[in-house]
Write a protein that holds these residues in place. Sequence first.
Motif, PDB file in Angstrom:
ATOM      1  N   GLN A  35     -17.427 -19.165  22.848  1.00  0.00           N
ATOM      2  CA  GLN A  35     -18.628 -18.692  22.161  1.00  0.00           C
ATOM      3  C   GLN A  35     -18.408 -17.296  21.583  1.00  0.00           C
ATOM      4  O   GLN A  35     -18.828 -17.000  20.454  1.00  0.00           O
ATOM      5  CB  GLN A  35     -19.819 -18.684  23.122  1.00  0.00           C
ATOM      6  CG  GLN A  35     -21.159 -18.368  22.440  1.00  0.00           C
ATOM      7  CD  GLN A  35     -21.494 -19.351  21.341  1.00  0.00           C
ATOM      8  OE1 GLN A  35     -21.474 -20.564  21.540  1.00  0.00           O
ATOM      9  NE2 GLN A  35     -21.790 -18.836  20.160  1.00  0.00           N
ATOM     10  N   VAL A  36     -17.748 -16.426  22.339  1.00  0.00           N
ATOM     11  CA  VAL A  36     -17.482 -15.063  21.863  1.00  0.00           C
ATOM     12  C   VAL A  36     -16.569 -15.093  20.641  1.00  0.00           C
ATOM     13  O   VAL A  36     -16.779 -14.349  19.674  1.00  0.00           O
ATOM     14  CB  VAL A  36     -16.855 -14.209  22.983  1.00  0.00           C
ATOM     15  CG1 VAL A  36     -16.358 -12.877  22.436  1.00  0.00           C
ATOM     16  CG2 VAL A  36     -17.873 -13.960  24.085  1.00  0.00           C
ATOM     17  N   HIS A  37     -15.554 -15.969  20.650  1.00  0.00           N
ATOM     18  CA  HIS A  37     -14.662 -16.094  19.489  1.00  0.00           C
ATOM     19  C   HIS A  37     -15.451 -16.500  18.253  1.00  0.00           C
ATOM     20  O   HIS A  37     -15.247 -15.966  17.161  1.00  0.00           O
ATOM     21  CB  HIS A  37     -13.571 -17.133  19.755  1.00  0.00           C
ATOM     22  CG  HIS A  37     -12.651 -16.760  20.867  1.00  0.00           C
ATOM     23  ND1 HIS A  37     -12.039 -17.693  21.672  1.00  0.00           N
ATOM     24  CD2 HIS A  37     -12.241 -15.555  21.323  1.00  0.00           C
ATOM     25  CE1 HIS A  37     -11.281 -17.082  22.556  1.00  0.00           C
ATOM     26  NE2 HIS A  37     -11.392 -15.785  22.369  1.00  0.00           N
ATOM     27  N   LYS A  38     -16.368 -17.448  18.422  1.00  0.00           N
ATOM     28  CA  LYS A  38     -17.186 -17.910  17.295  1.00  0.00           C
ATOM     29  C   LYS A  38     -18.074 -16.789  16.771  1.00  0.00           C
ATOM     30  O   LYS A  38     -18.206 -16.602  15.553  1.00  0.00           O
ATOM     31  CB  LYS A  38     -18.049 -19.101  17.730  1.00  0.00           C
ATOM     32  CG  LYS A  38     -17.271 -20.393  17.953  1.00  0.00           C
ATOM     33  CD  LYS A  38     -18.198 -21.529  18.380  1.00  0.00           C
ATOM     34  CE  LYS A  38     -17.429 -22.827  18.566  1.00  0.00           C
ATOM     35  NZ  LYS A  38     -18.312 -23.920  19.030  1.00  0.00           N
ATOM     36  N   VAL A  45     -10.698 -10.547  20.564  1.00  0.00           N
ATOM     37  CA  VAL A  45     -11.532 -10.651  21.765  1.00  0.00           C
ATOM     38  C   VAL A  45     -10.694 -10.310  22.992  1.00  0.00           C
ATOM     39  O   VAL A  45     -11.126  -9.562  23.873  1.00  0.00           O
ATOM     40  CB  VAL A  45     -12.146 -12.064  21.901  1.00  0.00           C
ATOM     41  CG1 VAL A  45     -12.767 -12.244  23.289  1.00  0.00           C
ATOM     42  CG2 VAL A  45     -13.213 -12.286  20.834  1.00  0.00           C
ATOM     43  N   ASN A  46      -9.477 -10.854  23.056  1.00  0.00           N
ATOM     44  CA  ASN A  46      -8.591 -10.569  24.189  1.00  0.00           C
ATOM     45  C   ASN A  46      -8.310  -9.077  24.319  1.00  0.00           C
ATOM     46  O   ASN A  46      -8.352  -8.513  25.417  1.00  0.00           O
ATOM     47  CB  ASN A  46      -7.265 -11.314  24.025  1.00  0.00           C
ATOM     48  CG  ASN A  46      -7.413 -12.812  24.165  1.00  0.00           C
ATOM     49  OD1 ASN A  46      -8.474 -13.318  24.516  1.00  0.00           O
ATOM     50  ND2 ASN A  46      -6.357 -13.538  23.873  1.00  0.00           N
ATOM     51  N   VAL A  47      -8.011  -8.432  23.185  1.00  0.00           N
ATOM     52  CA  VAL A  47      -7.715  -7.001  23.203  1.00  0.00           C
ATOM     53  C   VAL A  47      -8.952  -6.210  23.611  1.00  0.00           C
ATOM     54  O   VAL A  47      -8.852  -5.225  24.354  1.00  0.00           O
ATOM     55  CB  VAL A  47      -7.188  -6.530  21.828  1.00  0.00           C
ATOM     56  CG1 VAL A  47      -7.075  -5.009  21.776  1.00  0.00           C
ATOM     57  CG2 VAL A  47      -5.828  -7.163  21.546  1.00  0.00           C
ATOM     58  N   GLY A  48     -10.133  -6.647  23.171  1.00  0.00           N
ATOM     59  CA  GLY A  48     -11.375  -5.991  23.589  1.00  0.00           C
ATOM     60  C   GLY A  48     -11.580  -6.083  25.090  1.00  0.00           C
ATOM     61  O   GLY A  48     -11.948  -5.097  25.745  1.00  0.00           O
TER      62      GLY A  48
END
Length: 355
Positions: free
Chosen positions: A86-89, A145-148
Amino acid sequence: MENKTKKIELSRLIPGMILAKAIEKNGIKLLGKNVILTSNYIEKIKKMDLDMKIEVYDDSELEEQIQSVIKKSEEKFSRKKEILLQVHKNLKNIYEKLDSNSKISILEFKNIQEYVLEEMKDYSIILKSIMDYRKEDECLYKHCVNVGILSYMLGKWLGFSKEQLLYLSYTGFLHDIGKIKIDKEVLNKRRILTDDEFSEVKTHAVVGYEIAKNIHNIDESILMGILMHHERCDGTGYPLKIKGEKIHDFAKIVAIADEFDTMTSSLVYKKTRTSFEALKIIKNQSVNKLDYKYVNKFIEGIINCYIGEKVKLSNGKIAKIIKIDIDNIDRPLLTIGSDFIDLKTTKNINITDVV
């Protein structure tokens, strides 16, 4: 009638169980008989010896609780993957708005950050979710998102304030925003880039800074993090070629998270590395390129996340990590059943993946 007892693996311990036998190590009593196990006690036991079995009083009702805990753990992992999807979207939608020059506010990132933050209680599961979910496919939004998330974790380990953590995670989410203007064929190329192609990719730091400046209410620290995340402490980075203390702290942190996620990713043209190989390289870079204070804290935190995790070996076997030496990060001490494998001395076996 004497109470029945049983020996169980550490993974099956749950709060409320009662020790039927004292726990001793090297002749020293660590926990006495009849002690009621709490969450803290269980965590401490796991750190002492991850392969030992504990004798507790048998209680059939507890067995049902154990199975319930295992089921909830599996559901939690599945939930994490749903959250990441959901965050990726959501981030993709924001990037697309910025690509079309639509006006947005930094508050749109707050919703994403808070959504992730609710799930940030267990770093080990978050890290496993990131690494597992990325295997399904790769994209720019997932990387950001991963880096965040990784930047937030490092900021947390460093004791940053709530506001700093908020802005730091925004910086991670936005650090590669400039890549939306890069030719997709160049960006997703799976072989070594030509000099011209690499020069084009390197423009994303400045382009990202210019794009982000148009986000309403964005803080200057976020802009500096975006602009400088490819700067290096020895001045060999880009675009400004500045050194040491001139590089913003957010940029230094995001650089570490970016390196870790990029090296363990299958998206880029470089060789995909295991988490342990990536940590080893990052540690070596802390000598002159990455900030050693932040690198040490990052490695320490990630190592703690991996203690007790299972890994796949080059010989096809599955082992459990029980100790990681910071000077030999990619060669930890493992167990397979009751057998120990020290990769520092067993040179013909390597870790191929975390499972």
